[in-house]
Scaffold this motif. Sequence first.
Motif: not given
Ligand code: EPS
Length: 382
Positions: A11, A40, A46, A49-50, A108, A130-132, A307, A331-333
Amino acid sequence: MLRYFTAGESHGPALTAILEGIPAGLEISPEYIDRQLARRQQGYGRGGRMKIERDRVKLLSGVRGGLTLGSPVTLQVENTDWVNWEPYMSPVNADYEPKRVAVPRPGHGDLVGAIKYGHEDLRNVLERASARETAARVAVCTVARKLIEYFGMEITGHVVQIGSIRAEDRTLKEIKKQIEKSELLCADPLAEEKMKKEIDDAKEKGDSLGGIFEIIVTNVPVGLGSHVQWDRKLDGRIAWSLMSVQAIKGVEIGLGFTAATLPGSRVHDEIFTGTNGYYRGSNNAGGIEAGISNGQNIVVRAAMKPIATLYSPLRSVNLRTGVEELAAVERSDICAVPAAAVVGEAVVAFEMARAFLEKFGGDSIAEIDARMKIYREQVSHV
Ligand code: EPS
């Protein structure tokens, strides 16, 4: 030597990568990289965030008029979400309290990172764990991908398993065709429907899902990597690059773990000779023998764990109070295996480019072209 670094918090204002060692004269455009960034971001399962991000790369150095200069390439992907996070993530004045995370998520980096770096706010770890970060990796590795594609190699990633659902085997031709229209980058439409159902069920239960993806590299020259030293073995390097991707817990090449269960007579790829030189009757080695590419397709699979953020959280401990509590929910996938497959393509492409440049390296594409030509003549009879 080809190498890269990435930087940036999930972020923060942006993700940045610097690539060094890419030869001069390679054609590259932001649009080409953006295509991979968009891939990606896709995938059934998902999270929110996406919907906020539309990842696009900015090339800040090392490219002029669409051609690499041989100097370091700086790439940047801005985080659209930054506007919502600036008060809490600002490098100058950050208000920690509203976004503080005190209860680590099992699986994590929260707890181990906090212990290691002495952080009280787990956000200081999770922002980078984060996987970001993989958006930066896809951007930078896509330059390397362009290099191996220029020299004829092609790379395909597809999802072979999500949760308990396994896709049926398909030919490479079918895989390429089917994944174009798949939301899960899966070549088996029947399995895909079941996978989606499993993702929906996990979502309903507040759970998450992992899976397996496969990467195939075709038209690989014989002789990338080497048997002479541990850190030059191509299989070891590919495995390392994939294991370095967030949430990857296993890698296998060719038959992989199955090879351990079969007798040698059913594992090793017999050698024949014909008008076009040596050939094999099978590819159980996954294109690599003794750490050297043998000219067959490189086939590698990686297993991604589910995840770590669960909407129905697991038990943990509040690090501030020492009291047992349910883990934090960020917030996550629900499932990000298709995204991981795209990241897998990128990091494998980088490793292939690195090994390729070690063998044929030069400072410009023209120089490498000339070396490739000599090598092709040299091995044309085998
Ligand atoms: C991600 C962005 C993150 C997560 C995800 C991958 O965005 P945010 O934390 O704002 O929701 O959606 O990261 C994870 C799953 C994780 O465990 O960190 C992305 O851009 O791929």
